[in-house]
Design an enzyme around this catalytic site. Sequence first.
Site, PDB file in Angstrom:
ATOM      1  CG  ASP A  20      -1.876  -1.247   1.329  1.00 26.93           C
ATOM      2  OD1 ASP A  20      -2.514  -1.633   0.212  1.00 26.93           O
ATOM      3  OD2 ASP A  20      -2.583  -1.292   2.233  1.00 26.93           O
ATOM      4  CG  ASP A  63      -1.917   3.858   3.349  1.00 21.14           C
ATOM      5  OD1 ASP A  63      -1.284   2.754   3.107  1.00 21.14           O
ATOM      6  OD2 ASP A  63      -2.914   4.143   3.655  1.00 21.14           O
ATOM      7  CD1 TRP A 122     -10.256  -0.532   3.415  1.00 24.95           C
ATOM      8  CD2 TRP A 122     -12.160  -1.334   4.572  1.00 24.95           C
ATOM      9  NE1 TRP A 122      -9.882  -0.833   4.468  1.00 24.95           N
ATOM     10  CE2 TRP A 122     -10.746  -1.214   5.304  1.00 24.95           C
ATOM     11  CE3 TRP A 122     -13.123  -2.035   5.118  1.00 24.95           C
ATOM     12  CZ2 TRP A 122     -10.853  -1.734   6.632  1.00 24.95           C
ATOM     13  CZ3 TRP A 122     -13.130  -2.172   6.321  1.00 24.95           C
ATOM     14  CH2 TRP A 122     -12.028  -2.260   7.146  1.00 24.95           C
ATOM     15  CG  MET A 133      -1.782   4.575   7.516  1.00 25.11           C
ATOM     16  SD  MET A 133      -3.156   3.711   7.874  1.00 25.11           S
ATOM     17  CE  MET A 133      -2.859   2.220   7.127  1.00 25.11           C
ATOM     18  NE  ARG A 167     -12.897   4.481   5.278  1.00 31.52           N
ATOM     19  CZ  ARG A 167     -12.178   3.378   5.360  1.00 31.52           C
ATOM     20  NH1 ARG A 167     -11.785   2.736   4.524  1.00 31.52           N
ATOM     21  NH2 ARG A 167     -12.213   3.001   6.718  1.00 31.52           N
TER      22      ARG A 167
END
Length: 369
Positions: free
Chosen positions: A213, A215, A275, A305, A310
């Site tokens: 990912d 992030d 998600w 992170m 969102r």
Amino acid sequence: MSRLLGGTLERVCKAVLLLCLLHFLVAVILYFDVYAQHLAFFSRFSARGPARVLHPAASSSTNCSRPNATAPSSGLPEVPSAPPGPTAPVLPPCPDSPPGLVGRLLIEFTSPMPLERVQRENPGVLLGGRYTPPDCTPAQTVAVIIPFRHREHHLRYWLHYLHPILRRQRLRYGIYVINQHGEDTFNRAKLLNIGFLEALKEDAAYDCFIFSDVDLVPMDDRNLYRCGDQPRHFAIAMDKFGFRLPYAGYFGGVSGLSKAQFLKINGFPNEYWGWGGEDDDIFNRISLTGMKISRPDIRIGRYRMIKHDRDKHNEPNPQRFTKIQNTKLTMKRDGIGSVRYQVLEVSRQPLFTNITVDIGRPPSWPPRG
């Protein structure tokens, strides 16, 4: 008096005759020398092609204008070709424990991070985000796959931290950002499948695939981005989970599989839109094929992170729990062999390769309630 004059005149005539003879000899020598030079000059054009002839032996064995032609025989014994020049030195294998690792890293996301700065910090990284250690030969060729959309801010930090880490780990690697086109629901696992296929199209030598990912940044460079005998889960202790696994079967964030391991589980599922759920399905696939997940020590498996809002197009999949329970039934038909997509653009940037793809639209879900 006349006798003396006659003797002098005789000597003068002999001297003049000798000078004339010497002049004649010099003229003859110069004539043949000039003739030989002219002959060598015109002989350069006796053969077809632009190659310069240094001497007859060379002209009979070389024709640079036709590299695939067979040179005519000169009738002379063949002269052995000169031995090849010095070849590049054979580099030793890269060490299992690279000596330049730092250990625990200070990771922060507050400093401005323009791509120009990241590029200056990594002069050895080639176009497309490719890198090869200059002093050793790695055992693996690693493709790092990042599923992506609207995360440019995160990508700059990720590149800032990961390129130096991967270089210190003595990896031969390439960075692939798989960018989902449009604003439909995000599909992480499908993008990872696409990254696997597209990376192999560019370089069939890839034999290790790290799925990350954008992030998540490791806090310790001893967490080596390599593939082993079993699939590996790298991000086992994220700050958002209190630096521990949220549950025993968690396989999200950052993971790594060899090419053979990835194909053994038929890649990742393509039907998890939105998600959550796809990483649990991947965990099930690994278990169903008899493999076990390896993990680093929790002291070096920590990750930070990058916080973000969102994504409204990445809401939870309402059918994910039903799908997870049916992995055994779906993994053979849903995976790397069934992925459908269209590549819209391949752009090789100084620090990564961006591949923009159209992955289609999700199916209509029945309303909940």
